[in-house]
Design a protein around this motif. Structure first.
Motif, PDB file in Angstrom:
ATOM      1  N   LEU A 373       0.825  -1.204   0.000  1.00  0.00           N
ATOM      2  CA  LEU A 373       0.000   0.000   0.000  1.00  0.00           C
ATOM      3  C   LEU A 373       0.865   1.262   0.000  1.00  0.00           C
ATOM      4  N   LEU A 374       1.951   1.271   0.762  1.00  0.00           N
ATOM      5  CA  LEU A 374       2.824   2.444   0.771  1.00  0.00           C
ATOM      6  C   LEU A 374       3.486   2.666  -0.581  1.00  0.00           C
ATOM      7  N   MET A 375       3.756   1.595  -1.297  1.00  0.00           N
ATOM      8  CA  MET A 375       4.293   1.753  -2.645  1.00  0.00           C
ATOM      9  C   MET A 375       3.297   2.479  -3.550  1.00  0.00           C
ATOM     10  N   SER A 376       2.016   2.200  -3.362  1.00  0.00           N
ATOM     11  CA  SER A 376       0.995   2.919  -4.134  1.00  0.00           C
ATOM     12  C   SER A 376       0.887   4.371  -3.692  1.00  0.00           C
ATOM     13  N   MET A 377       1.097   4.645  -2.399  1.00  0.00           N
ATOM     14  CA  MET A 377       0.941   6.009  -1.896  1.00  0.00           C
ATOM     15  C   MET A 377       2.025   6.937  -2.432  1.00  0.00           C
ATOM     16  N   VAL A 378       3.264   6.453  -2.504  1.00  0.00           N
ATOM     17  CA  VAL A 378       4.369   7.313  -2.945  1.00  0.00           C
ATOM     18  C   VAL A 378       4.565   7.278  -4.458  1.00  0.00           C
ATOM     19  N   ASN A 379       3.724   6.521  -5.159  1.00  0.00           N
ATOM     20  CA  ASN A 379       3.800   6.451  -6.615  1.00  0.00           C
ATOM     21  C   ASN A 379       2.896   7.527  -7.204  1.00  0.00           C
ATOM     22  N   GLU A 380       3.456   8.488  -7.871  1.00  0.00           N
ATOM     23  CA  GLU A 380       2.672   9.609  -8.386  1.00  0.00           C
ATOM     24  C   GLU A 380       1.787   9.217  -9.552  1.00  0.00           C
ATOM     25  N   ARG A 381       1.952   8.035 -10.125  1.00  0.00           N
ATOM     26  CA  ARG A 381       1.087   7.605 -11.222  1.00  0.00           C
ATOM     27  C   ARG A 381      -0.263   7.106 -10.739  1.00  0.00           C
ATOM     28  N   GLN A 382      -0.367   6.749  -9.488  1.00  0.00           N
ATOM     29  CA  GLN A 382      -1.620   6.230  -8.958  1.00  0.00           C
ATOM     30  C   GLN A 382      -2.650   7.352  -8.837  1.00  0.00           C
ATOM     31  N   PRO A 383      -3.957   6.995  -8.885  1.00  0.00           N
ATOM     32  CA  PRO A 383      -4.995   8.025  -8.757  1.00  0.00           C
ATOM     33  C   PRO A 383      -4.914   8.733  -7.402  1.00  0.00           C
ATOM     34  N   PHE A 384      -5.304   9.994  -7.416  1.00  0.00           N
ATOM     35  CA  PHE A 384      -5.224  10.806  -6.196  1.00  0.00           C
ATOM     36  C   PHE A 384      -6.110  10.247  -5.086  1.00  0.00           C
ATOM     37  N   VAL A 385      -7.309   9.783  -5.446  1.00  0.00           N
ATOM     38  CA  VAL A 385      -8.242   9.250  -4.435  1.00  0.00           C
ATOM     39  C   VAL A 385      -7.661   7.985  -3.802  1.00  0.00           C
ATOM     40  N   LEU A 386      -7.021   7.140  -4.604  1.00  0.00           N
ATOM     41  CA  LEU A 386      -6.425   5.917  -4.066  1.00  0.00           C
ATOM     42  C   LEU A 386      -5.275   6.247  -3.120  1.00  0.00           C
ATOM     43  N   ARG A 387      -4.473   7.235  -3.438  1.00  0.00           N
ATOM     44  CA  ARG A 387      -3.359   7.612  -2.555  1.00  0.00           C
ATOM     45  C   ARG A 387      -3.870   8.160  -1.231  1.00  0.00           C
ATOM     46  N   CYS A 388      -4.951   8.920  -1.272  1.00  0.00           N
ATOM     47  CA  CYS A 388      -5.552   9.417  -0.022  1.00  0.00           C
ATOM     48  C   CYS A 388      -6.080   8.267   0.825  1.00  0.00           C
ATOM     49  N   ALA A 389      -6.692   7.261   0.170  1.00  0.00           N
ATOM     50  CA  ALA A 389      -7.210   6.104   0.905  1.00  0.00           C
ATOM     51  C   ALA A 389      -6.086   5.321   1.562  1.00  0.00           C
ATOM     52  N   VAL A 390      -4.962   5.154   0.864  1.00  0.00           N
ATOM     53  CA  VAL A 390      -3.815   4.426   1.445  1.00  0.00           C
ATOM     54  C   VAL A 390      -3.258   5.194   2.637  1.00  0.00           C
ATOM     55  N   LEU A 391      -3.174   6.511   2.532  1.00  0.00           N
ATOM     56  CA  LEU A 391      -2.698   7.312   3.665  1.00  0.00           C
ATOM     57  C   LEU A 391      -3.624   7.159   4.863  1.00  0.00           C
ATOM     58  N   TYR A 392      -4.920   7.161   4.618  1.00  0.00           N
ATOM     59  CA  TYR A 392      -5.894   6.981   5.713  1.00  0.00           C
ATOM     60  C   TYR A 392      -5.749   5.595   6.339  1.00  0.00           C
ATOM     61  N   CYS A 393      -5.494   4.583   5.505  1.00  0.00           N
ATOM     62  CA  CYS A 393      -5.304   3.226   6.030  1.00  0.00           C
ATOM     63  C   CYS A 393      -4.060   3.161   6.912  1.00  0.00           C
ATOM     64  N   PHE A 394      -2.988   3.801   6.495  1.00  0.00           N
ATOM     65  CA  PHE A 394      -1.760   3.803   7.289  1.00  0.00           C
ATOM     66  C   PHE A 394      -1.964   4.554   8.605  1.00  0.00           C
ATOM     67  N   GLN A 395      -2.701   5.659   8.560  1.00  0.00           N
ATOM     68  CA  GLN A 395      -2.992   6.406   9.788  1.00  0.00           C
ATOM     69  C   GLN A 395      -3.819   5.571  10.760  1.00  0.00           C
ATOM     70  N   CYS A 396      -4.831   4.884  10.243  1.00  0.00           N
ATOM     71  CA  CYS A 396      -5.670   4.047  11.110  1.00  0.00           C
ATOM     72  C   CYS A 396      -4.890   2.863  11.676  1.00  0.00           C
ATOM     73  N   PHE A 397      -3.935   2.347  10.900  1.00  0.00           N
ATOM     74  CA  PHE A 397      -3.109   1.236  11.405  1.00  0.00           C
ATOM     75  C   PHE A 397      -2.245   1.678  12.584  1.00  0.00           C
TER      76      PHE A 397
END
Length: 1043
Positions: A373-397
């Motif tokens: 998931l962190l690989m998707s978050m720091v990858n600028e090619r991924q959609p913006f909404v998906l990167r926000c969701a991964v950040l929220y998942c990491f925060q909740c973890f």
């Protein structure tokens, strides 16, 4: 007939009437016709005209139509036409027919709120809605279906008013709930839509619908329709479930306790082939994920959210969501919503967070899900909404997960970094995103790393050890130094995206890192370039975009002052305040600090934990960081205006508070340990009681068995007596055959063995008696215990005495059993003697060598039965011996319990000694306080205020008189009480430990020490009065308790 022919489209020779005239005639027909057929035809005609002439029909025919509903209820056909007509004039969704040019004037009068106006007219009389609810009880399709559609329209047009009418109507909601059980799918599906409109924004109706078994019925419909593969009916049911559960704690609790969460697991069972999902399946699965989020939303009460999270883990729902999360071919919006759902399921729940940390992606080699998931978050090619969701998942973890925070930080430490570079850790991904050229990756990585340090001072100190290799040949620099270097470079580095966003993310990371961590503040101040950079940034007058950076720089500088431990001489608190006052100005500093909370994006981020931004440029603040700003803004403002003396006083107060807190926590721990020990003792007592109950039941069973054997022996005894009489009446030539002397000798040997075992049992019983006497002697030993210890161990002593009484009763029962066994053995021996005498008395014939008897076979059978009974007695004796052995073990366990209680008594005695020591310290403190009072009174005298004199009627010095007086008073009373104790007077210890006697003695002792420390004289009146009171109370208590 010409009239109806004109209405229904037939040929007419005369001029055609207008629509209003036709409607007027039809209304007159409905009102005046006596035949039901004529009224039915007129209502049918109004129905056909209601779509085209909506306004005219609504104005002229509504009253007549309502009258038809009231009077012609027996005819389902006319009722159906009437309901359809009312639906057409009140609904805005009716498709109007094409109109001619001549009728454009009529159509222009119809507005969008025409249905709302007719609805308001209809519900003005509440009886109309009640009448409509009663019509829904009709099973006829032509009545029930139009009624459902009409009521749905009423709720859409005037929802709150219709809801209140239905709420006060008797059985109103129950009638609507019956629609879900209708076998006709059209009515059932429209009933779901009706309940959607009914339950919207009304908590009272939501509760009633939920307790009418709505959850069970809706889940059954979803299962019948195929779960996520179902059609639009599944979508409607899910929307209704969201209405019932969202922001309704009562329904959420009912849903959880009804085990309905377990029924949600099959919804998320997807196959291996996830390609080609239909739009309806995507919609259904999206609503299902939202329903899960409703149950575990952070806005719910913490207890309800935690219980739902545990239930989802136990039923396997979380595991199923993680499978979807790691599956391939899942649509992007479903994957994003799944990540958000998993985030809230694990947020703040340690068990779920640990499970999520163990999830691996199906790759070769397997990688943790967090890394993927962190690989998707720091990858600028991924959609913006998906990167926000991964950040929220990491925060909740990491939310309230110190174990997870330590694991993330440990991946950055030198001892855990993989030197080969084959596997990528979470810490390496965060550092890579933190120093990349994408501003959004910088911000996300900084916020994620800040959450790894949230409220965890240990990890803040550990992160100071992280060293980074910037380039080949250069020495490594710390992570803190690298962050400040990038921050100071500012716009010099070309980045993609907002340039302010990177600096805001780094400043938030530094503020979180330095807060509540003086060591990190010292490392930050050790770099001499940091403070000049911050002051320069704050002092400059920049544009609106840079105001946010200035506010964060002011916050970072304020944190460096507030959490500074003054370990660096050049950057002490007072010097930093002087620097602010000279270069920035206190008012200007506070103004720049206020830029943060006044920013619009700050207010948006403070609303909810999930980061939801419309564009990447709006991604500036984190929810947890807004809490930190709200906490520190006030204290930093106060610390800037405080002087050095006030700071010193505040530090002293903090130290004293910390000392008091440590003392309180120590005593709390002591009390907690004592409570734990008491609970253990109670559990031991309860287990002993259970064992005693089991022994008692076993004894009662054995007593009943022995009674049965006794009855059997009595019957055998009677039968043998009858047989002996019968044999005596036979001829002298009767002889006995089949009884061998070997059998008789064997019976005698068995009887001897039984006697030996009986003697062994008697010896064991004597040993038990000696053990019980020892216990009694230990219990009756004189002991001088304080009142506090007696109160603490009162319950334990009573429990031990009860156990001893139960053991004594068991021993008595065993003695009775042994007596009964001996009686039975005596009876058996007598019977054997009688049989031997009988065999000797029988004559034997020497001619033919045969022995004749009356009934030899019967006698052999009885003897064999006696042998069998003897074996059974042996088994019973063995069982009794085993039972006695178990009772002996029980006595040993009771002895161990008494030893444990004795240890507890010793501990309590030590605690009492500590309390006495603390009392002495209190007296010393009182003397010091009195000295302060004397000094204050002297100051008041110097200032001219009148002060009451300290003593009057002085007598001899206290050092000469008080010890003797105190010793005489206490000794006289205590001697009298001890005399009573010699005669085993039960109330003597109550006199010594009585609360009033202790108060008098303590007061006298306080006076003694008080005046010793003051080195003054004691008032004569008070000394004499105390002496008289002490003697009077002592002898009065002695006499009262003695008699």
């Amino acid at each position: 007939m010409n009239f109806f022919r004109g209405v229904m489209g037939g040929q007419s020779t005369g001029p055609q009437p207008s629509g209003a005239e036709t409607i007027q005639k039809l209304c007159d027909r409905v009102a005046s016709s006596t035949l039901l057929d004529d009224r039915r035809d007129a209502v049918r005609a109004l129905k056909s005209l209601s779509k085209k002439y909506r306004l005219e029909v609504g104005i002229q025919a509504m009253e007549h139509l309502i009258h038809v509903l009231q009077t012609d209820r027996s005819d389902s056909e006319i009722i159906g036409y009437t309901l359809d007509t009312l639906y057409n004039i009140m609904s805005n969704d009716v498709e109007e027919e094409e109109q001619d040019d001549m009728e454009e004037d009529n159509s222009s009068k119809q507005s969008d709120d025409l249905g709302s106006q007719f609805t308001e007219i209809f519900i003005k009389q509440q009886e109309n809605v009640t009448l409509l609810l009663s019509l829904l009880e009709e099973f006829d399709f032509h009545v029930r279906w139009p009624g459902v559609r009409l009521l749905t329209t009423l709720l859409k047009q005037q929802g709150p008013q219709v809801q209140q009418i239905i709420l006060v109507s008797p059985m109103g909601v129950s009638r609507l709930m019956d629609l879900l059980a209708d076998s006709r799918e059209v009515i059932r599906n429209d009933g779901v839509l009706l309940l959607q409109a009914l339950t919207r924004s009304n908590a009272a109706i939501q509760k009633i619908v939920a307790f009418e078994n709505a959850f069970e019925r809706l889940l059954d419909i979803i299962t019948e329709e195929g779960n996520s593969d179902g059609g639009i009916v599944v979508e409607d049911c899910l929307l209704l479930l969201q209405n019932l559960l969202k922001n309704n704690n009562s329904n959420q609790n009912f849903f959880k306790e009804g085990s309905y969460i377990q029924r949600m697991k099959p919804w998320f069972e997807v196959g291996d082939d996830n390609s080609g999902w239909s739009a309806q399946k995507v919609t259904n699965l999206h609503l299902m994920l939202q329903l899960v989020r409703v149950l575990v939303s952070p806005t719910n009460p913490p207890g309800a959210t935690s219980s739902c999270q545990k239930a989802m883990y136990q039923c396997g729902l979380l595991q199923q969501l993680c499978i979807i999360l790691m599956a391939t071919g899942v649509p992007a919006d479903i994957l994003t919503e799944t990540i958000n759902t998993v985030s809230e399921v694990i947020r703040g729940c340690q068990v779920n967070q640990d499970y999520f940390a163990s999830v691996n992606a199906p790759s070769n080699p397997p990688r943790p899900a967090i890394v993927v998931l962190l690989m998707s978050m720091v990858n600028e090619r991924q959609p913006f909404v998906l990167r926000c969701a991964v950040l929220y998942c990491f925060q909740c973890f990491l939310y309230k997960n110190q174990k997870g925070q330590g694991e993330i930080v440990s991946t950055l430490l030198p001892s855990t970094i993989d030197a080969t570079g084959i596997s990528v850790s979470a810490g390496q991904l965060l550092c890579g995103g933190l120093f990349s050229t994408d501003s959004l990756s910088n911000w996300c990585a900084a916020v994620a790393l800040a959450h790894a340090l949230q409220e965890n001072s240990t990890q803040k100190e550990q992160l100071l050890r992280v060293q980074l290799a910037t380039s080949i040949g250069n020495p490594p620099v710390s992570l803190l130094q690298q962050c400040t270097n990038i921050l100071s470079q500012g716009d010099k580095i070309d980045r993609r995206g907002s340039k302010v966003q990177t600096r805001v993310g780094l400043l938030m990371l530094l503020c979180t890192w330095l807060s509540n961590c003086p060591i990190a503040v010292t490392h930050f101040l050790h770099n001499s370039a940091n403070i000049p950079f911050l002051t320069a940034q704050i002092a400059e007058n920049l544009g609106e975009e840079e105001q946010l950076v200035q506010g964060l720089c002011a916050l970072l500088l304020g944190i460096s002052i507030y959490f500074n431990d003054n370990s660096l001489e050049n950057y002490m608190k007072e010097k930093l305040k002087q620097l602010i006052e000279k270069r920035i100005g206190k008012e200007n500093f506070i103004e720049k600090l206020g830029f943060i909370s006044k920013h619009e994006l700050y207010s948006r981020a403070a609303q909810k934990p999930q980061p939801s931004f419309s564009t990447p440029d709006h991604m500036m603040f984190d929810h947890e960081f807004t809490k930190l700003v709200k906490e520190l803004e006030g204290v930093i403002t106060k610390s800037i205006y405080k002087s050095s003396e006030e700071d010193k006083k505040e530090e002293e107060v903090k130290k004293t508070l910390e000392q008091h807190d440590s003392i309180v926590t120590h005593y709390k721990n002591v009390i907690r340990e004592q409570d734990f020990q008491l609970e253990e003792l109670k559990q031991q007592v309860s287990t002993l009681k259970c064992q005693n109950e089991q022994l008692q039941t076993a004894v009662t069973q054995q007593v009943s068995q022995i009674q049965q054997h006794k009855d059997q022996y009595n019957l055998l005894k009677i039968q043998l007596g009858k047989d002996n009489l019968h044999h005596g009446s036979h001829s002298d030539g009767a002889q006995m055959n089949g009884i061998q002397p070997e059998e008789i000798s064997r019976l005698k040997e068995e009887i001897k063995e039984l006697k030996n075992k009986q003697e062994l049992l008697q010896g064991q019983l004597t040993e038990k008696d000696s053990l019980i006497e020892n216990l009694k002697s230990t219990q009756s030993a004189p002991g001088k215990m304080e009142q506090s210890l007696e109160t603490c161990m009162d319950g334990e002593s009573e429990s031990t005495t009860k156990l001893q009484r139960e053991v004594e009763t068991l021993r008595a029962q065993l003695n009775l059993q042994s007596v009964e066994i001996s009686k039975l053995q005596m009876e058996k021996q007598e019977l054997l003697q009688k049989t031997e005498a009988f065999t000797k008395s029988l004559p034997v014939s020497g001619d033919n060598g045969t022995v004749t008897a009356a009934k030899p076979t019967d006698i052999e059978g009885r003897l064999s039965s006696l042998v069998q009974e003897t074996k059974e007695l042996k088994n019973e004796v063995k069982a009794l011996s085993e039972e006695k052995a178990s009772i002996k073990q029980q006595l040993d366990s009771s002895n161990s319990t008494i030893a444990i209680l004795q240890n507890e008594k010793n501990k309590l005695q030590l605690g009492l000694a500590k309390a006495a020591k603390e009392q002495d310290d209190l007296l010393v403190l009182l003397a010091d306080q009195d000295q302060k009072i004397i000094s204050l009174k002297s100051k008041l005298k110097d200032l001219g205020h009148p002060v009451r004199p300290l003593v009057s009627n002085r007598i001899c010095p206290c050092k000469d008189f008080v010890p003797q007086l105190y010793f005489i008073t206490c000794s006289v009373s205590y001697f009298f009480v001890k005399c009573l104790e010699i005669f085993h007077f039960e109330g003597a210890h109550y006199i010594v430990n009585n609360s009033i006697w202790n108060i008098i003695s303590l007061r006298f002792l306080l006076y003694f020490r008080y005046f010793v420390y003051r080195n003054t004289y004691i008032p004569a009146f008070e000394v004499l009065s105390l002496f008289i009171i002490c003697l009077t109370l002592a002898y009065t208590y002695n006499l009262i308790f003695y008699f």
